[in-house]
Motif scaffolding. Structure first.
Motif, PDB file in Angstrom:
ATOM      1  N   LEU A  20      19.908   2.157   9.088  1.00 43.71           N
ATOM      2  CA  LEU A  20      20.992   1.876   8.262  1.00 43.71           C
ATOM      3  C   LEU A  20      21.965   3.196   8.344  1.00 43.71           C
ATOM      4  CD1 LEU A  20      22.619   0.048   6.327  1.00 43.71           C
ATOM      5  CD2 LEU A  20      21.410   0.794   4.567  1.00 43.71           C
ATOM      6  N   ARG A  21      23.036   3.099   9.118  1.00 41.31           N
ATOM      7  CA  ARG A  21      23.992   4.628   9.236  1.00 41.31           C
ATOM      8  C   ARG A  21      25.321   4.236   8.465  1.00 41.31           C
ATOM      9  NH1 ARG A  21      22.816   3.295  14.866  1.00 41.31           N
ATOM     10  NH2 ARG A  21      20.677   4.595  15.422  1.00 41.31           N
ATOM     11  N   PHE A  22      25.630   5.364   7.886  1.00 39.36           N
ATOM     12  CA  PHE A  22      26.659   5.598   7.204  1.00 39.36           C
ATOM     13  C   PHE A  22      27.602   6.742   7.809  1.00 39.36           C
ATOM     14  CE2 PHE A  22      24.057   3.789   4.243  1.00 39.36           C
ATOM     15  CZ  PHE A  22      24.628   2.623   3.516  1.00 39.36           C
TER      16      PHE A  22
ATOM     17  N   LEU B   9       0.626  -1.150   0.161  1.00 41.62           N
ATOM     18  CA  LEU B   9       0.068   0.063   0.134  1.00 41.62           C
ATOM     19  C   LEU B   9       0.679   0.995   0.032  1.00 41.62           C
ATOM     20  CD1 LEU B   9      -2.785  -1.320   2.611  1.00 41.62           C
ATOM     21  CD2 LEU B   9      -3.052  -1.322   0.153  1.00 41.62           C
ATOM     22  N   GLY B  10       2.279   1.094   0.389  1.00 40.90           N
ATOM     23  CA  GLY B  10       2.841   2.494   0.377  1.00 40.90           C
ATOM     24  C   GLY B  10       4.240   2.001   1.008  1.00 40.90           C
ATOM     25  N   VAL B  11       5.195   3.070   0.970  1.00 44.21           N
ATOM     26  CA  VAL B  11       6.492   2.905   1.184  1.00 44.21           C
ATOM     27  C   VAL B  11       6.948   4.222   2.003  1.00 44.21           C
ATOM     28  CG1 VAL B  11       9.197   2.485   0.810  1.00 44.21           C
ATOM     29  CG2 VAL B  11       7.138   1.062  -0.349  1.00 44.21           C
ATOM     30  N   GLN B  12       7.521   4.290   3.075  1.00 45.05           N
ATOM     31  CA  GLN B  12       8.337   5.505   3.549  1.00 45.05           C
ATOM     32  C   GLN B  12       9.567   5.406   3.866  1.00 45.05           C
ATOM     33  OE1 GLN B  12       6.049   8.223   6.851  1.00 45.05           O
ATOM     34  NE2 GLN B  12       7.470   7.112   7.909  1.00 45.05           N
ATOM     35  N   HIS B  13      10.432   6.478   3.538  1.00 41.98           N
ATOM     36  CA  HIS B  13      11.812   6.408   3.751  1.00 41.98           C
ATOM     37  C   HIS B  13      12.237   7.890   4.491  1.00 41.98           C
ATOM     38  CE1 HIS B  13      15.969   6.142   1.673  1.00 41.98           C
ATOM     39  NE2 HIS B  13      16.008   5.971   3.039  1.00 41.98           N
ATOM     40  N   VAL B  14      12.848   7.772   5.672  1.00 39.78           N
ATOM     41  CA  VAL B  14      13.191   8.628   6.629  1.00 39.78           C
ATOM     42  C   VAL B  14      14.610   8.782   6.409  1.00 39.78           C
ATOM     43  CG1 VAL B  14      13.183   9.944   8.843  1.00 39.78           C
ATOM     44  CG2 VAL B  14      11.189   8.275   7.812  1.00 39.78           C
ATOM     45  N   ILE B  15      15.431   9.974   5.645  1.00 44.74           N
ATOM     46  CA  ILE B  15      16.802  10.032   5.837  1.00 44.74           C
ATOM     47  C   ILE B  15      16.906  11.130   6.780  1.00 44.74           C
ATOM     48  CG2 ILE B  15      18.597  10.767   4.355  1.00 44.74           C
ATOM     49  CD1 ILE B  15      16.919   9.856   1.824  1.00 44.74           C
ATOM     50  N   THR B  16      17.943  11.201   7.673  1.00 41.50           N
ATOM     51  CA  THR B  16      18.443  11.843   8.658  1.00 41.50           C
ATOM     52  C   THR B  16      19.997  12.086   8.284  1.00 41.50           C
ATOM     53  OG1 THR B  16      16.934  11.050  10.257  1.00 41.50           O
ATOM     54  CG2 THR B  16      18.598  12.432  11.096  1.00 41.50           C
ATOM     55  N   PRO B  17      20.391  13.215   7.679  1.00 42.68           N
ATOM     56  CA  PRO B  17      21.703  13.780   7.522  1.00 42.68           C
ATOM     57  C   PRO B  17      22.223  14.452   8.782  1.00 42.68           C
ATOM     58  CG  PRO B  17      20.276  14.902   5.886  1.00 42.68           C
ATOM     59  CD  PRO B  17      19.459  14.061   6.774  1.00 42.68           C
ATOM     60  N   THR B  18      23.478  14.357   8.900  1.00 40.46           N
ATOM     61  CA  THR B  18      24.134  15.048  10.250  1.00 40.46           C
ATOM     62  C   THR B  18      25.392  15.389   9.407  1.00 40.46           C
ATOM     63  OG1 THR B  18      25.068  12.886  11.228  1.00 40.46           O
ATOM     64  CG2 THR B  18      22.846  13.770  11.905  1.00 40.46           C
ATOM     65  N   ILE B  19      25.693  16.615  10.153  1.00 41.47           N
ATOM     66  CA  ILE B  19      27.069  17.233   9.863  1.00 41.47           C
ATOM     67  C   ILE B  19      27.638  17.837  11.062  1.00 41.47           C
ATOM     68  CG2 ILE B  19      26.097  19.287   8.805  1.00 41.47           C
ATOM     69  CD1 ILE B  19      28.560  19.104   7.011  1.00 41.47           C
ATOM     70  N   GLY B  20      28.845  17.687  11.258  1.00 42.20           N
ATOM     71  CA  GLY B  20      29.330  18.307  12.649  1.00 42.20           C
ATOM     72  C   GLY B  20      30.709  18.591  12.491  1.00 42.20           C
TER      73      GLY B  20
ATOM     74  N   ASN C 221      32.622  15.957  10.733  1.00 42.93           N
ATOM     75  CA  ASN C 221      31.913  14.622  10.951  1.00 42.93           C
ATOM     76  C   ASN C 221      30.600  14.643  10.019  1.00 42.93           C
ATOM     77  OD1 ASN C 221      34.178  14.096  12.993  1.00 42.93           O
ATOM     78  ND2 ASN C 221      32.926  15.292  14.252  1.00 42.93           N
ATOM     79  N   PHE C 222      30.318  13.664   9.331  1.00 42.65           N
ATOM     80  CA  PHE C 222      29.077  13.378   8.833  1.00 42.65           C
ATOM     81  C   PHE C 222      28.710  12.146   8.424  1.00 42.65           C
ATOM     82  CE2 PHE C 222      33.071  13.680   6.220  1.00 42.65           C
ATOM     83  CZ  PHE C 222      32.887  12.568   5.449  1.00 42.65           C
ATOM     84  N   GLY C 223      27.533  12.087   8.333  1.00 39.99           N
ATOM     85  CA  GLY C 223      26.660  10.683   8.446  1.00 39.99           C
ATOM     86  C   GLY C 223      25.395  10.947   7.935  1.00 39.99           C
ATOM     87  N   ILE C 224      24.767   9.730   7.599  1.00 40.63           N
ATOM     88  CA  ILE C 224      23.554   9.459   7.136  1.00 40.63           C
ATOM     89  C   ILE C 224      22.728   8.491   7.868  1.00 40.63           C
ATOM     90  CG2 ILE C 224      21.875   9.280   5.038  1.00 40.63           C
ATOM     91  CD1 ILE C 224      23.942  10.766   3.289  1.00 40.63           C
ATOM     92  N   SER C 225      21.562   8.499   8.270  1.00 41.55           N
ATOM     93  CA  SER C 225      21.049   7.568   8.895  1.00 41.55           C
ATOM     94  C   SER C 225      19.654   7.347   7.926  1.00 41.55           C
ATOM     95  CB  SER C 225      20.528   7.879  10.536  1.00 41.55           C
ATOM     96  OG  SER C 225      19.859   6.738  10.832  1.00 41.55           O
ATOM     97  N   ASN C 226      19.164   6.132   7.878  1.00 42.95           N
ATOM     98  CA  ASN C 226      17.974   5.812   7.102  1.00 42.95           C
ATOM     99  C   ASN C 226      17.124   4.855   7.961  1.00 42.95           C
ATOM    100  OD1 ASN C 226      18.903   6.615   3.895  1.00 42.95           O
ATOM    101  ND2 ASN C 226      20.804   5.551   5.076  1.00 42.95           N
ATOM    102  N   ASN C 227      15.832   5.111   7.682  1.00 43.31           N
ATOM    103  CA  ASN C 227      14.631   4.215   8.179  1.00 43.31           C
ATOM    104  C   ASN C 227      13.828   3.952   6.981  1.00 43.31           C
ATOM    105  OD1 ASN C 227      11.695   4.191   9.375  1.00 43.31           O
ATOM    106  ND2 ASN C 227      13.081   3.397  10.955  1.00 43.31           N
ATOM    107  N   LEU C 228      13.689   2.759   6.744  1.00 46.03           N
ATOM    108  CA  LEU C 228      12.613   2.256   5.512  1.00 46.03           C
ATOM    109  C   LEU C 228      11.885   1.412   6.106  1.00 46.03           C
ATOM    110  CD1 LEU C 228      12.368   2.541   2.553  1.00 46.03           C
ATOM    111  CD2 LEU C 228      13.762   0.675   2.083  1.00 46.03           C
ATOM    112  N   GLU C 229      10.559   1.737   5.756  1.00 51.00           N
ATOM    113  CA  GLU C 229       9.356   0.768   6.282  1.00 51.00           C
ATOM    114  C   GLU C 229       8.267   0.778   5.088  1.00 51.00           C
ATOM    115  OE1 GLU C 229       6.797   3.580   9.092  1.00 51.00           O
ATOM    116  OE2 GLU C 229       8.001   2.420  10.059  1.00 51.00           O
ATOM    117  N   MET C 230       7.671  -0.264   5.171  1.00 53.37           N
ATOM    118  CA  MET C 230       6.538  -0.548   4.106  1.00 53.37           C
ATOM    119  C   MET C 230       5.285  -0.760   4.713  1.00 53.37           C
ATOM    120  SD  MET C 230       7.317  -3.317   0.840  1.00 53.37           S
ATOM    121  CE  MET C 230       7.572  -4.523   2.007  1.00 53.37           C
ATOM    122  N   LYS C 231       4.318  -0.445   4.127  1.00 52.86           N
ATOM    123  CA  LYS C 231       2.670  -0.583   4.804  1.00 52.86           C
ATOM    124  C   LYS C 231       2.187  -1.735   3.568  1.00 52.86           C
ATOM    125  CE  LYS C 231       0.170   2.521   5.869  1.00 52.86           C
ATOM    126  NZ  LYS C 231      -1.112   3.813   5.880  1.00 52.86           N
TER     127      LYS C 231
END
Length: 870
Positions: free
Chosen positions: A646-648, A558-569, A617-627
């Motif tokens: 899922l973090r880089f 029914l749907g897909v949601q992707h949350v991307i959280t970029p950080t830079i320090g 410092n930099f990174g990207i965190s991902n959260n992927l879920e599906m309905k």
């Protein structure tokens, strides 16, 4: 094995003789108080009447009663009840003699004269059932027939009993059992009993004690050769009682004949007890143990144990081979103390101590640590903490001691009384009861103090002069933290922070090169020293949402949601290694070169002084879920998380001379099978080139080169871990519901339910846990190293009284089973049976045990352990 059990118990009988005696009742005649003489020659069915007045009023009731004034008797018929002081009698028929004070009671009989309902005699908390009895209210002497007395965990049955006084009762053909089914009236025949021709029960404040003559064990009314010349069951009904702990004899090839667990148990009041025991072996080994438990309700509780062992194996004079002489002095201490938080929420004291010699669990004279799995312990830790919370201040103070120990390396780290003082964050510029706005009002201040003593040593140097004089370090660390933040453009939280550290120490290192010995010599100068560091950090982050909604409402997805959280320090730390700060000193090396070193590197806190840090410092965190559609769910859909996270992450240090870019770290977690299985993984990717060449010795040498490129990316480390427990509900099997069956079993079959065809049904509980771990690491070499193993733990109960367990570990790299252990347990009603077997590995062994479950007879047991092969 049964023959060995008989031999062990017969071997054990002489030890019992030392602690058991038969007592006889004698009372001296005293003309002044008109009391009668009760001696061994008095017949059990004779009561000597005396002319005394009754001390209490006799109260009685019944459905019918008859009074005979001529005979001066009262007869109570049907549901008769008599109360005299603390004595209460309930029977179907009771006779009362007005003059002598004699009372005769009899149970209810059927049409042919058999007793179908016993009489009940109660005095205080003691309740006795019998067919009939006679007692004198004045002398309190009485006779009873076919009695039954419940005593804490056991039941006493006797053909005849004579009550001498309130404290002593003589018994004829006395049986004692702890069978709970018989005690609770579920069965009319006990599964076992201890039978004696004569016995005496003595009532004491601590509990009733049963003393008998020769005693024999019967199993289901069948006499066995298990007999003892005397019987002594102390303090029945007492919570705790002092007594001798019965030892266990045996023989082991490497230790000789032995007696284990010989000792004594002593209770001290209601809150504290002490158990002392020891082992003696004919080849010279010995062990001493002390154990104690204590508890004060609503205050605290704890346990303490200490053990000292001297283990001698082999033959003196032989240094090699299987018979090589070996001597081990071992010790172990454990202490656990827990305070009830309600006792004092502002002052808490807790302790968890586990301290022992490095080979204690592996080389102990006994092998109980194999069955518990403690032989595989590599690291142990201890802590003792006293915490003070200040009610009206943002402060918490803690005084603590800690200890860590590595059994493989022998390294020991002990932290002696250490003080921690922490102030929670306060906002000095914020307005009271008002929202905080801007950088200044959001400025938070924290403070932390650490001060203590610490020793890094080995188990050989522990508590020696070397440890106290050379290895102990003292110091303190003050840390002040500032943090503030603001949200930019409503979507970008900005956080600014700075830390100030001041380190105090008791030593400073001086290095110099000795040209005579051609080596660097270290000199430690004792005295107060200090240094200071500070840093600055900034970070900025936001969340980016990506959502896809399927226009087809009948689709599975029914749907897909992707949350991307970029950080830079950004992080900045001055170069405290610069000579201008005075933290680093130098000396002239062998070739007159100048070598710089940190003179505070041996300080307790802040071991190294940081160099220049100027990194991004930099990174990207991902959260992927599906309905997805789910008709079984009340909402009509359910969410599935493809990645929990899922973090880089990486960093770029502008101040580094080379290798400015740090390796790329990847870590994540996902779940499978409706989130029943969690899979965690991490990896490290190195972006630098690896060059290989042949050196002068003809060997290949690999080294990292400061050259970044996509073609140079390589995985340098991978870890993977997952686990799952399978059980009855895993595969959706039919659930067992008792309501589907009308009839339940009785006695030992009460856990079974029967259908209309008389077939038993029982839910067989089982579980199987599998834990998988994998690790791969690769440096600059061509070939990496891998470790992979799976640990399996299973348990099943094919019947309510059987429990079968198994543990195994398999190494995928060596294709070997590294550890296997089987366990069998059987509930034998009044007995318990267990067998543990480790057929392979370093600690091959077995352990067989059978004994009575009731704690009052826990020394009646048989325990056979294998000979250890180390």
């Amino acid at each position: 094995m049964f023959t060995k059990a008989i031999k062990s118990i017969l071997f054990f009988s002489p030890v019992m003789i030392c602690t058991i005696s038969v007592a006889q009742v004698r009372q001296n005649n005293n003309d002044k108080d008109n009391s009668k003489v009760v001696s061994d020659s008095v017949k059990l069915d004779t009561i000597i009447p005396v002319k005394e007045k009754l001390e209490f009023i006799v109260e009685h009731s019944s459905e019918d009663e008859i009074h005979n004034r001529k005979k001066r008797m009262t007869y109570l018929l049907r549901k008769a009840h008599v109360t005299y002081g603390d004595m209460v009698i309930d029977a179907d028929y009771i006779e009362l003699n007005w003059d002598t004070g004699d009372v005769y009671a009899e149970g209810k009989r059927d049409s042919i004269g058999n007793i179908i309902e016993k009489t009940k005699f109660t005095q205080g908390q003691q309740e006795i059932l019998q067919d009939a009895f006679k007692v004198n209210f004045k002398t309190r002497v009485g006779i009873a027939y076919n009695i039954r007395m419940t005593q804490d965990e056991g039941v006493i049955i006797a053909d005849k009993a004579k009550r001498v006084n309130d404290s002593v009762m003589l018994l004829k053909r006395a049986d004692f059992t702890t069978d709970t089914y018989f005690k609770e009236g579920k069965d009319t025949r006990p599964d076992y009993l201890l039978r004696a021709r004569e016995g005496k029960m003595i009532k004491k404040p601590a509990g009733n004690t049963l003393i008998t003559g020769p005693i024999n064990m019967y199993i289901y009314d069948v006499p066995t050769p298990l007999a003892l010349p005397f019987g002594y069951i102390p303090a029945m009904g007492a919570k705790r009682a002092a007594g001798i702990l019965m030892p266990r004899p045996g023989e082991r090839t490497n230790l000789g004949f032995f007696i284990e667990d010989l000792g004594f148990y002593i209770p001290f009041g209601d809150n504290f007890d002490l158990k002392l025991s020891g082992d003696v072996y004919t080849k010279g080994s010995w062990a001493l143990r002390g154990e104690s438990t204590y508890k004060k309700r609503y205050k605290y509780n704890g346990t303490f144990s200490a053990s000292v062992e001297n283990r001698l194996t082999g033959i003196k004079g032989i240094t090699d081979g299987a018979n090589a002489f070996s001597k081990q002095n071992l010790f172990g201490i454990t202490w656990s103390h827990t305070q009830d938080p309600k006792a004092n929420p502002f002052l808490l004291f807790n302790a968890n101590v586990n301290f022992s010699s490095a080979k204690y669990f592996r080389q102990s004279v006994r092998n109980q640590y194999i069955n518990t799995g403690q032989v595989f312990t590599n690291n142990v830790n201890s802590s003792i903490n006293l915490t003070k919370n200040f009610e009206n201040a943002p402060l918490t103070a803690q005084l603590s001691m800690s200890h860590s120990q590595n059994y493989n390396t022998g390294q020991v780290n002990v932290s002696f009384p250490k003080l921690n003082l922490n102030m929670s964050r306060v906002f000095p510029f914020a307005k009271k009861n008002m929202p905080k706005e801007g950088l200044l009002q959001n400025l938070g201040l924290t403070y932390a103090l650490q001060a203590g003593n610490e020793v890094n040593t080995t188990d050989k140097d522990l508590f020696t002069d070397k440890m106290w004089k050379e290895q102990m370090r003292m110091g303190a660390n003050h840390k002040i933290g500032l943090q503030t933040g603001v949200t930019l453009a409503n979507y970008f939280p900005l956080t600014l922070s700075s830390d100030y550290n001041e380190v105090w120490g008791d030593n400073r290192l001086i290095k110099r090169y000795n040209n005579v010995n051609n080596r660097v010599e270290d000199t430690t100068l004792k005295g107060f020293n200090s240094y200071r560091t500070f840093n600055f950090n900034a970070s900025l982050s936001t969340n980016i949402y990506g959502t896809y909604i399927n226009p087809n409402k009948n689709a599975t997805i029914l749907g897909v949601q992707h949350v991307i959280t970029p950080t830079i320090g950004y992080s900045f730390t001055p170069d405290f290694q610069d000579p201008s700060w005075g933290y680093y000193k130098s000396y002239q090396g062998r070739n007159q070169e100048e070598i710089w070193y940190n003179q505070y590197q041996n300080s307790l806190y802040g071991v190294s002084v940081p160099g220049l840090t100027n990194s991004l410092n930099f990174g990207i965190s991902n959260n992927l879920e599906m309905k997805i559609r789910d008709e079984d769910d009340s909402k009509g859909f359910k969410k599935i998380k493809i990645f929990e996270y899922l973090r880089f992450t990486s960093a770029y240090n502008f101040s580094a001379e080379e290798f400015k870019l740090s390796p790329i770290n990847i870590n994540g977690m996902t779940s499978l099978f409706d989130r029943k299985v969690n899979v965690q993984f991490s990896s490290s990717v190195n972006p630098y080139e690896i060059r290989r060449y042949i050196n002068a010795d003809g060997r290949e040498v690999s080294e990292r080169v400061d050259n970044i490129g996509l073609k140079h990316l390589r995985i340098s480390n991978v870890t993977l871990g997952t686990g799952y427990t399978f059980d009855n509900s895993t595969f959706g099997g039919a659930r067992f519901e008792a309501k589907n069956y009308k009839r339940k079993g009785t006695v030992r079959d009460e856990n079974f339910y029967y259908d209309n065809d008389n077939y038993a049904h029982y839910a067989i509980p089982w579980s199987l846990t599998a834990n998988l771990s994998y690790n791969y690491s690769k440096g600059t070499e061509r070939k990496g190293n891998s470790t992979a193993s799976v640990a399996m733990n299973g348990k099943i109960s094919p019947t309510p009284y059987w429990a079968i367990s198994a543990n195994a570990t398999y190494d995928f790299i060596t294709n070997e089973i590294t550890y296997v252990r089987f366990g069998f347990e059987r509930d034998l009603r009044s007995f318990t049976f267990s067998f543990n077997w480790t057929p392979m590995g370093t600690y091959k062994s077995y352990d067989f045990f059978i004994g009575i479950k009731a704690s009052i007879l826990q020394d009646l047991k048989y325990n056979e352990r294998s000979r250890l092969n180390y």
